[in-house]
Design a protein around this motif. Structure first.
Motif, PDB file in Angstrom:
ATOM      1  N   ALA A   1      35.012  30.992  39.660  1.00 22.10           N
ATOM      2  CA  ALA A   1      36.202  31.125  38.830  1.00 22.10           C
ATOM      3  C   ALA A   1      36.029  32.295  37.878  1.00 22.10           C
ATOM      4  N   ARG A   2      37.123  32.978  37.607  1.00 24.52           N
ATOM      5  CA  ARG A   2      37.078  34.042  36.629  1.00 24.52           C
ATOM      6  C   ARG A   2      37.838  33.542  35.410  1.00 24.52           C
ATOM      7  N   LEU A   3      37.157  33.472  34.263  1.00 20.28           N
ATOM      8  CA  LEU A   3      37.782  32.824  33.118  1.00 20.28           C
ATOM      9  C   LEU A   3      38.358  33.791  32.106  1.00 20.28           C
ATOM     10  N   ILE A   4      37.819  35.010  32.078  1.00 20.93           N
ATOM     11  CA  ILE A   4      38.318  35.966  31.094  1.00 20.93           C
ATOM     12  C   ILE A   4      38.561  37.317  31.764  1.00 20.93           C
ATOM     13  N   ALA A   5      39.418  38.119  31.134  1.00 18.51           N
ATOM     14  CA  ALA A   5      39.637  39.480  31.610  1.00 18.51           C
ATOM     15  C   ALA A   5      39.657  40.390  30.394  1.00 18.51           C
TER      16      ALA A   5
ATOM     17  N   LEU B   1      46.402  41.023  42.829  1.00 17.21           N
ATOM     18  CA  LEU B   1      45.659  39.950  43.494  1.00 17.21           C
ATOM     19  C   LEU B   1      44.714  40.510  44.550  1.00 17.21           C
ATOM     20  N   ARG B   2      45.166  41.516  45.267  1.00 15.59           N
ATOM     21  CA  ARG B   2      44.306  42.119  46.280  1.00 15.59           C
ATOM     22  C   ARG B   2      43.048  42.693  45.630  1.00 15.59           C
ATOM     23  N   TYR B   3      43.238  43.283  44.443  1.00 15.63           N
ATOM     24  CA  TYR B   3      42.060  43.797  43.741  1.00 15.63           C
ATOM     25  C   TYR B   3      41.106  42.653  43.421  1.00 15.63           C
ATOM     26  N   MET B   4      41.668  41.550  42.924  1.00 16.90           N
ATOM     27  CA  MET B   4      40.816  40.403  42.556  1.00 16.90           C
ATOM     28  C   MET B   4      40.106  39.826  43.777  1.00 16.90           C
ATOM     29  N   HIS B   5      40.733  39.954  44.941  1.00 18.74           N
ATOM     30  CA  HIS B   5      40.121  39.431  46.166  1.00 18.74           C
ATOM     31  C   HIS B   5      39.233  40.466  46.843  1.00 18.74           C
ATOM     32  N   GLY B   6      39.179  41.671  46.272  1.00 16.21           N
ATOM     33  CA  GLY B   6      38.363  42.710  46.877  1.00 16.21           C
ATOM     34  C   GLY B   6      38.976  43.302  48.131  1.00 16.21           C
ATOM     35  N   GLU B   7      40.282  43.176  48.281  1.00 12.02           N
ATOM     36  CA  GLU B   7      40.933  43.754  49.468  1.00 12.02           C
ATOM     37  C   GLU B   7      41.451  45.149  49.149  1.00 12.02           C
ATOM     38  N   PRO B   8      41.549  46.008  50.174  1.00  9.82           N
ATOM     39  CA  PRO B   8      41.949  47.390  49.903  1.00  9.82           C
ATOM     40  C   PRO B   8      43.428  47.501  49.535  1.00  9.82           C
ATOM     41  N   VAL B   9      43.758  48.457  48.688  1.00  9.17           N
ATOM     42  CA  VAL B   9      45.161  48.678  48.346  1.00  9.17           C
ATOM     43  C   VAL B   9      45.640  50.082  48.696  1.00  9.17           C
TER      44      VAL B   9
ATOM     45  N   THR C   1      44.288  24.767  34.928  1.00  6.15           N
ATOM     46  CA  THR C   1      43.033  25.439  35.260  1.00  6.15           C
ATOM     47  C   THR C   1      42.777  26.607  34.342  1.00  6.15           C
ATOM     48  N   GLU C   2      41.525  27.017  34.289  1.00  8.43           N
ATOM     49  CA  GLU C   2      41.164  28.187  33.489  1.00  8.43           C
ATOM     50  C   GLU C   2      40.952  29.416  34.371  1.00  8.43           C
ATOM     51  N   ASP C   3      40.985  29.201  35.689  1.00 14.87           N
ATOM     52  CA  ASP C   3      40.639  30.269  36.616  1.00 14.87           C
ATOM     53  C   ASP C   3      41.786  31.283  36.740  1.00 14.87           C
ATOM     54  N   LEU C   4      41.543  32.490  36.240  1.00  9.37           N
ATOM     55  CA  LEU C   4      42.588  33.518  36.222  1.00  9.37           C
ATOM     56  C   LEU C   4      43.008  33.931  37.630  1.00  9.37           C
ATOM     57  N   VAL C   5      42.056  33.930  38.573  1.00  7.92           N
ATOM     58  CA  VAL C   5      42.406  34.359  39.926  1.00  7.92           C
ATOM     59  C   VAL C   5      43.344  33.339  40.565  1.00  7.92           C
ATOM     60  N   TYR C   6      43.049  32.065  40.354  1.00  9.13           N
ATOM     61  CA  TYR C   6      43.919  31.033  40.904  1.00  9.13           C
ATOM     62  C   TYR C   6      45.322  31.137  40.303  1.00  9.13           C
TER      63      TYR C   6
ATOM     64  N   ALA D   1      43.305  32.009  30.351  1.00  9.83           N
ATOM     65  CA  ALA D   1      44.471  31.445  31.030  1.00  9.83           C
ATOM     66  C   ALA D   1      45.672  31.266  30.105  1.00  9.83           C
ATOM     67  N   LYS D   2      45.458  30.626  28.956  1.00  6.96           N
ATOM     68  CA  LYS D   2      46.588  30.350  28.067  1.00  6.96           C
ATOM     69  C   LYS D   2      47.190  31.646  27.519  1.00  6.96           C
ATOM     70  N   ASP D   3      46.311  32.622  27.268  1.00 10.95           N
ATOM     71  CA  ASP D   3      46.795  33.897  26.739  1.00 10.95           C
ATOM     72  C   ASP D   3      47.655  34.602  27.776  1.00 10.95           C
ATOM     73  N   LEU D   4      47.214  34.527  29.032  1.00 14.17           N
ATOM     74  CA  LEU D   4      47.948  35.170  30.115  1.00 14.17           C
ATOM     75  C   LEU D   4      49.330  34.553  30.234  1.00 14.17           C
ATOM     76  N   ALA D   5      49.368  33.211  30.204  1.00 15.84           N
ATOM     77  CA  ALA D   5      50.651  32.530  30.344  1.00 15.84           C
ATOM     78  C   ALA D   5      51.587  32.902  29.196  1.00 15.84           C
ATOM     79  N   ALA D   6      51.045  32.922  27.984  1.00 19.53           N
ATOM     80  CA  ALA D   6      51.882  33.257  26.825  1.00 19.53           C
ATOM     81  C   ALA D   6      52.391  34.693  26.922  1.00 19.53           C
ATOM     82  N   ALA D   7      51.519  35.594  27.381  1.00 21.29           N
ATOM     83  CA  ALA D   7      51.913  36.997  27.499  1.00 21.29           C
ATOM     84  C   ALA D   7      53.026  37.160  28.528  1.00 21.29           C
ATOM     85  N   CYS D   8      52.928  36.426  29.648  1.00 17.86           N
ATOM     86  CA  CYS D   8      53.975  36.508  30.668  1.00 17.86           C
ATOM     87  C   CYS D   8      55.304  36.013  30.096  1.00 17.86           C
ATOM     88  N   GLN D   9      55.242  34.911  29.350  1.00 17.26           N
ATOM     89  CA  GLN D   9      56.473  34.366  28.766  1.00 17.26           C
ATOM     90  C   GLN D   9      57.102  35.375  27.812  1.00 17.26           C
TER      91      GLN D   9
END
Lengths: 118, 554
Positions: free
Chosen positions: B14-18, B212-220, B163-168, B119-127
């Motif tokens: 899990a990735r918890l912070i960014a 998301l592709r970056y987080m999964h390590g896939e090429p963009v 969840t706290e997992d940012l990738v999820y 996680a909570k910060d991300l959600a608040a920022a999106c809102q």
């Protein structure tokens, strides 16, 4: 007023009707939070006309339509981009409704609205 | 409520912070992925003006945002987000660009001076981003980017509570975005009439997908994908089924290898990374979906030894079969490849090429490239996929393909490829994660980039386009038009390539057909490479009847 001749008679569209179309178009543009019924340029006389109260001025010259739009834009947006959008949308909407080309759409940014949060 | 997903549920930490630098990479990836889809998004525009080219506008806006932070070492995420938002504001273009800049503005404002976001910060920022965006308009129209943004923010808020997992959370945001985009035609009638989804909404979904592709390590990026695909033609490896992938191991022999740096890169590509060694020899082991990626990377650092690639799904199946005892959790059934591809070809070599690129069904066109509607329909129905794209690869076949697609009960689209090289270019442009409409748009654009040449023998004497030909002479056609003639294959090939402006392009490909030996083809390729030293020349065994050579330049 722009006229179209059909075999049965004439179709006249009033300036007020054109202004209505333009106003609807303007209000649907992102970044525009209102139209201004104050125009610094034309003073009292302009303020008395009904179209002007809507924040839209329509003139016809040499059979071409000229529209002036007075808007309030949301602070924090790129004003030029919003204004360009307004020009495009107004021109497109009026031309589509009337089938007559619009020569100019002039956008006058009368003010910016700052939302309480900033 | 979103239940199904085609995002593989592989185990990862899990990735918890960014922090600021992670955010910077997310923006970079979003921009790159958006650029790849710029043309396809432009194709969704319903109005001739109002938003103009949404794809281009959003790219320009994101480019300006990226330019503001690309050299920044800032680790404080709130600050770098604010810089980025400022860049977006300065460069905003078009309706969608302005709305996007407003979303970033609110997003950054919410993060304020935070060092990292959870996680909570991300959600608040999106809102906050969505709230700011909605403030900029008097009568918000539903079925646009605003709707999609709101759906994403709502999903983020919901999931951040679990969840706290940012990738999820990002995975769920991408799914919510895709669903919302699919719904836009139901909210805005003009979209339904035009048969498209909302361009701005799609652009936003693409931005999130890139992250998301970056987080999964896939090429963009474009080149990375193309390299992988060219490898496919020669080695015959196909990407593994979603879910398990490949177990890849190899040794890199070189000089001055930076083991830590290699470990970081490999770790971003997949699961269970293991990188050990010293500056002259490094052992790499990793589980990935596309083995081409770690292998290409390794090959760029030194020479590869003892390369082993194993299909983990096969390994798992064998393991299950050999095991007794209590039932084990079944691996998720791999979904049928969507969309499925039907390609019309002539010649076994070409059939093999298309299959290795992912074509599910091949229809042989025969000497005259004229399969019946029935044959095409059977090929469409034979695939397990619910959505199918047909590549006619010949002007004559397009109509039959369209008739077949109308008769099928599946969702079928025809990408109007007029030649084999166009069909190949279209297939290379296919993106398994995009939906059918997006793929059709991208593939249709790709075929425009390819010019096709054919060398064959004239069956009668004729004068066309100022070229006089006698029956039995060799002729060269460019995009189905007679352009040159000559006495020898070499002469016709060179004249034809000059006609096709080969010197302005990057890759020349020769497909040699029946009656041409491998040596002959390679000799011709040598000749061509001499005259066009700046272009890459490739040779493929097509085995096609009737045309000794098919050429493509792109």
């Amino acid at each position: 007023m722009p006229e179209k001749k059909s075999s049965l008679g004439r179709i006249e569209v009033s300036l007020a009707a054109i202004a209505s179309i333009a106003q609807q178009a303007v209000l649907s543009c992102y970044g525009v939070v209102g139209t201004s019924d104050k125009s610094l340029a034309s003073g009292i006389v302009g303020a008395l006309s009904k179209e002007h109260k809507r924040g839209i001025d329509v003139h016809i010259k040499d059979g071409q339509i000229f529209i002036d739009v007075y808007v309030i834009i949301e602070y924090g947006t790129r004003i030029v981009a919003v204004a360009q959008s307004v020009m495009n949308v107004v021109k497109f909407s009026v031309e589509r409704a009337l089938g007559v080309p619009v020569a100019e759409v002039n956008v006058h940014v009368e003010g910016l609205r700052v939302s309480s949060v900033d | 409520m979103i239940i199904e997903s085609n995002i593989p549920a592989t185990y990862r930490e899990a990735r918890l912070i960014a922090d600021g630098q992670v955010f910077k990479q997310l923006i970079k990836a979003a921009l790159a992925w958006l650029q790849r889809h710029q043309v396809a998004i432009n194709a969704l525009n319903v109005y001739p003006v109002p938003d103009g080219d949404t794809g281009t506008n959003m790219v320009l806006t994101m480019q300006s945002a990226w330019a503001e932070i690309q050299d920044s070492p800032e680790r404080n995420v709130g600050r770098i987000a604010r810089q980025m938002a400022h860049g977006a504001l300065m460069g905003a273009r078009g309706n969608s660009g302005v709305i996007l800049s407003q979303i970033w503005r609110g997003f950054a404002r919410s993060l304020d001076e935070k060092e990292v976001y959870r996680a909570k910060d991300l959600a608040a920022a999106c809102q906050e981003g969505v709230a700011t965006a909605y403030r900029g308009v008097v009568k918000p129209v539903e079925g646009t980017i605003l709707t999609v943004a709101r759906a994403v923010a709502d999903e983020a808020a919901r999931v951040a509570g679990e969840t706290e997992d940012l990738v999820y959370i990002l995975e769920r945001m991408v799914l919510a975005a895709r669903e919302a985009v699919k719904m836009t035609p139901t909210l805005l009638p003009v979209l339904a009439q035009a048969g498209v989804v909302d361009a701005g909404g799609q652009g936003l979904a693409i931005i999130l997908e890139g992250m998301l592709r970056y987080m999964h390590g896939e090429p963009v990026t474009q080149d990375l994908e193309l390299t992988g695909a060219v490898d496919l033609v020669t080695t015959g490896l196909a990407p593994g089924e979603a879910g398990y992938g490949y177990d890849v191991q190899f040794l890199i022999a070189g000089q001055g290898l930076d083991v830590d740096a290699i470990r970081e890169r490999i770790a971003a590509m997949g699961e269970c990374p293991l990188v050990v060694g010293e500056p002259t020899l490094v052992k790499v082991h990793v589980h990935v979906l596309d083995p081409g990626i770690p292998i290409s990377y390794g090959a760029s650092l030194g020479s590869l030894r003892e390369v082993v690639v194993e299909d983990m799904q096969a390994q798992y199946r064998d393991f299950i079969a050999g095991r007794e005892g209590p039932a084990v959790v079944q691996p998720p059934p791999s979904p049928p490849r969507e969309p499925g591809i039907v390609a019309v070809v002539m010649g076994d070599g070409l059939a093999h090429v298309f299959q290795s690129l992912g074509a599910g069904a091949i229809v042989y066109g025969g000497q005259t490239m004229n399969p019946s509607t029935q044959e095409l329909l059977e090929a469409i129905e034979s695939l397990p996929s619910r959505q199918v794209i047909v590549l006619p690869n010949n002007g004559n076949v397009i109509l039959a393909a369209q008739q077949a697609s109308a008769l099928s009960s599946k969702r079928v689209a025809v990408v109007p490829s007029r030649s084999i090289p166009q069909g190949i270019a279209a297939l290379l442009a296919l993106n398994a994660q995009a939906d059918l409409d997006m793929n059709v748009a991208v593939m249709s654009e790709a075929i425009k980039q390819v010019r096709t040449g054919e060398i064959t023998t004239a069956t009668r004497s004729v004068t066309i386009n100022g070229v006089t030909v006698s029956s039995g002479e060799l002729i060269g056609l460019c995009d189905d038009e007679l352009k040159v003639s000559g006495a020898s294959v070499e002469e016709v090939a060179r004249k034809l390539l000059r006609e096709m402006d080969a010197s302005q392009k990057e890759i020349i490909t020769l497909y040699y057909g029946e009656g041409v030996s491998d040596e002959e083809a390679r000799a011709l390729a040598e000749l061509i490479a001499q005259e066009w030293p700046d272009q890459e020349v490739e040779v493929v065994a097509g085995g096609q009847p009737h045309y000794p050579y098919i050429l493509s330049v792109e």
